[in-house]
Design an enzyme around this catalytic site. Structure first.
Site, short mmCIF file in Angstrom:
data_model
loop_
_atom_site.label_atom_id
_atom_site.label_comp_id
_atom_site.label_asym_id
_atom_site.label_seq_id
_atom_site.Cartn_x
_atom_site.Cartn_y
_atom_site.Cartn_z
CB CYS A 1 0.38 4.52 1.92
SG CYS A 1 1.93 5.05 1.14
CG HIS B 1 3.74 2.06 3.99
ND1 HIS B 1 2.55 2.22 3.30
CD2 HIS B 1 3.39 1.78 5.27
CE1 HIS B 1 1.54 2.02 4.12
NE2 HIS B 1 2.03 1.76 5.32
CG ASP C 1 -0.56 1.92 7.62
OD1 ASP C 1 -1.16 2.60 6.78
OD2 ASP C 1 0.43 1.21 7.35
#
Length: 289
Positions: free
Chosen positions: A76, A115, A132
């Site tokens: 991420c 995250h 995202d």
């Protein structure tokens, strides 16, 4: 920053070629949506560096060299740092957020903020959007969604919505939910994916989180391979020894890998990732710390 580094970071043509997007990039919602979907479908999610004992660099030029100019992916922090830099280069406003992955958690505050997600504002768009491209599951966002509660969003056969969670502090908590497989009950099928507030996080915050996720001996990302890729009609996942294909029609096939050579070939051919030396795809990474 040298001119060489700046050229590498802002090589938009190379990025657009990498994700296969041939539109005219502009600071608008259409570009944001198009780039988001193309990125998610083109650059795989993978943690091969932590598995071989290397914490991924979050320097923008290093990320570009790995995700754009090589047959590699990332997790991420790498994906969303790259995507944020591209959007900012186009003139969009980006706020970096830290979220708690809460799948299966009884209490949201039992999970750390490990995250990275993005809040993006595009000219003419009445609301900021959650973007995202680095959430490594088959239930990740394919398009950015507006920051509104209760509305259901559909993209690529996936269903998402944002809701509010009971406040545990002075800031409102948002939760991204994903719906289960087709045919499940319309209310019971929703499952929380991650929770976040809108307070901005800076690069040093993610450097600390990245070190924990990439190096801590109890981090799942430092202990076993975890790879995903969106193929044209299916989602591919390698979680440790187990390789799973989830087809668009809901069919799921899975098998256990037992041969290192087979696993390496599968990663290079099906996931389109060049496996670096020293990665124990089917072995066990040594404990550190």
């Amino acid at each position: 920053m040298s001119q060489t580094e700046r050229t590498t970071i802002l090589d938009l043509d190379a990025y657009l070629k990498r994700i296969g997007w041939d539109g005219e990039p502009r600071a608008d919602l259409a570009t944001l949506r198009g780039l988001h979907t193309a990125h998610a479908r083109s650059i795989p999610f993978e943690n091969l560096d932590p598995v071989r004992g290397v914490v991924p660099s979050l320097r923008p030029d290093d990320i570009a060299a790995k995700l754009v100019h090589s047959r590699r992916g990332g997790y991420c922090y790498e994906h969303n740092t790259l995507f944020a830099g591209v959007l900012e280069a186009l003139g969009l406003r980006v706020t970096r957020l830290a979220a708690r992955v809460v799948v299966g958690a009884e209490r949201f505050d039992s999970r750390p903020r490990t995250h990275m997600a993005l809040l993006v504002e595009a000219p003419g768009d009445p609301r900021p959007r959650l973007a995202d491209v680095g959430y490594g599951t088959a239930r990740s966002l394919l398009e950015p969604v507006p920051l509104v509660t209760g509305a259901e969003f559909h993209a690529g056969g996936r269903r998402h919505r944002l809701v509010h969670a009971p406040n545990t502090g002075p800031l409102e908590t948002w939760v991204l939910q994903a719906h289960g497989p087709a045919g499940t009950d319309a209310t019971a099928g929703w499952e929380a994916q991650y929770a976040f507030t809108l307070d901005p996080f800076a690069q040093p915050d993610f450097e600390v989180a990245n070190w924990y996720v990439g190096a801590h001996p109890r981090s799942p990302f430092s202990r076993r391979p975890y790879l995903q890729r969106l193929a044209p009609d299916r989602h591919l996942l390698l979680d440790g020894h187990r390789f799973t294909e989830t087809h668009d029609d809901g069919t799921v096939t899975a098998r256990e890998l037992t041969d290192e050579t087979e696993a390496r070939h599968l990663v290079e051919e099906r996931f389109e990732i060049d496996v670096p030396d020293g990665v124990p795809l089917l072995g066990r990474a040594p404990l550190r710390g």
